[in-house]
Design a protein around this motif. Sequence first.
Motif, PDB file in Angstrom:
ATOM      1  N   ALA A 156       2.336  -0.975  -0.128  1.00  0.00           N
ATOM      2  CA  ALA A 156       3.219  -1.438  -1.194  1.00  0.00           C
ATOM      3  C   ALA A 156       4.576  -0.748  -1.127  1.00  0.00           C
ATOM      4  CB  ALA A 156       2.567  -1.184  -2.555  1.00  0.00           C
ATOM      5  N   VAL A 157       4.587   0.552  -0.846  1.00  0.00           N
ATOM      6  CA  VAL A 157       5.856   1.263  -0.720  1.00  0.00           C
ATOM      7  C   VAL A 157       6.664   0.707   0.456  1.00  0.00           C
ATOM      8  CG1 VAL A 157       6.944   3.492  -0.215  1.00  0.00           C
ATOM      9  CG2 VAL A 157       5.022   3.373  -1.809  1.00  0.00           C
ATOM     10  N   LEU A 217      -0.552   6.843  -8.359  1.00  0.00           N
ATOM     11  CA  LEU A 217      -1.810   7.577  -8.251  1.00  0.00           C
ATOM     12  C   LEU A 217      -2.832   6.673  -7.589  1.00  0.00           C
ATOM     13  CD1 LEU A 217      -2.367   9.505 -11.620  1.00  0.00           C
ATOM     14  CD2 LEU A 217      -1.769  10.448  -9.389  1.00  0.00           C
ATOM     15  N   ALA A 218      -3.514   7.187  -6.580  1.00  0.00           N
ATOM     16  CA  ALA A 218      -4.518   6.410  -5.854  1.00  0.00           C
ATOM     17  C   ALA A 218      -5.723   7.285  -5.552  1.00  0.00           C
ATOM     18  CB  ALA A 218      -3.924   5.859  -4.557  1.00  0.00           C
ATOM     19  N   SER A 259      -8.165  -0.024  -5.535  1.00  0.00           N
ATOM     20  CA  SER A 259      -8.600  -0.577  -4.249  1.00  0.00           C
ATOM     21  C   SER A 259      -8.434  -2.084  -4.196  1.00  0.00           C
ATOM     22  CB  SER A 259     -10.066  -0.207  -3.995  1.00  0.00           C
ATOM     23  OG  SER A 259     -10.899  -0.718  -5.025  1.00  0.00           O
ATOM     24  N   GLY A 260      -8.434  -2.726  -5.353  1.00  0.00           N
ATOM     25  CA  GLY A 260      -8.280  -4.181  -5.390  1.00  0.00           C
ATOM     26  C   GLY A 260      -6.880  -4.655  -5.711  1.00  0.00           C
ATOM     27  N   SER A 261      -5.934  -3.739  -5.827  1.00  0.00           N
ATOM     28  CA  SER A 261      -4.559  -4.127  -6.143  1.00  0.00           C
ATOM     29  C   SER A 261      -3.960  -4.951  -5.010  1.00  0.00           C
ATOM     30  CB  SER A 261      -3.697  -2.884  -6.392  1.00  0.00           C
ATOM     31  OG  SER A 261      -4.129  -2.180  -7.523  1.00  0.00           O
ATOM     32  N   ALA A 286      -7.348   2.405  -1.956  1.00  0.00           N
ATOM     33  CA  ALA A 286      -6.259   2.536  -2.921  1.00  0.00           C
ATOM     34  C   ALA A 286      -5.048   3.213  -2.286  1.00  0.00           C
ATOM     35  CB  ALA A 286      -6.735   3.325  -4.139  1.00  0.00           C
ATOM     36  N   VAL A 287      -5.285   4.263  -1.508  1.00  0.00           N
ATOM     37  CA  VAL A 287      -4.178   4.948  -0.830  1.00  0.00           C
ATOM     38  C   VAL A 287      -3.495   4.006   0.154  1.00  0.00           C
ATOM     39  CG1 VAL A 287      -3.579   6.804   0.772  1.00  0.00           C
ATOM     40  CG2 VAL A 287      -5.124   7.258  -1.135  1.00  0.00           C
TER      41      VAL A 287
END
Length: 259
Positions: A216-217, A203-204, A179-181, A209-210
């Motif tokens: 990001a993708v 994986l999220a 979640s913090g990425s 996170a999802v």
Amino acid sequence: MSDGRLDATLDQLIESQSYGKAPRTGGPIGLSGQRVQPYGGRGGAGGGGGGAPRGAPRGPPQGGARISETLDDTATPQNAIKVGGNQDAKDIAHRICESCRVGDPPALLTIGGQSINQAVKAIAIARADLCKEGLQLSFQPAFRHTDRTKPLIAFYVAKERAPRQQITQGDDVTLTVASGSKIVPVAGAIAGKIRENLKISLLAIGVDAVTNAVLAVGNARLFLEQDNYDIRVEPEFEKVEKNGQVMTSMKLSLVAEAL
């Protein structure tokens, strides 16, 4: 199965290998720069010269316009479903399946993390159902805002009778998105691993996170365009153990393909 030695969190990967600098010097893509070509330079269902990925319903205008400019928060591509954060993912999945059975898959329009999470869950549910009927489902995220860290995403869904060809042939790498990425460095990590010819799965667990994984993708697609690569996503649910508890995570298998 992924090699356990290759598994790592994205934050660890970024710190150790400095993958945050994803765009190569002189490339056409920057976080605030203008892009001359759309995503992959392809059109809608026919794969021509517009903004939507191959296999997607026709939505953004044809020509050299960017998806991030042509798909704003009011745009409604043909055959689109607006996904609310409180909508039942199973209901959305049912609509996706019905559209796929009679014609083109719909585009899913989302605003906010909860909306993105429900869209991904819905596609994963629909993918599992349609797989029993011999249909393979995948999606590509496209930005609906010029700020590519904002959670405004259009999901272009594609269906095929055969699995997508994966151009990367190296080892499988499973990376955890938290979640913090940070979105842009995560995108750089994805792009870097694909350039290394590795197969990537994310994986999220949880809404944030999802959402970070999807954003990001989307950014990684832009980073890789200069390398003539694109990414499709095959979502599915996967049980994982965390802190002694079995939890349901979202696994995003990334399929790299040549433009």
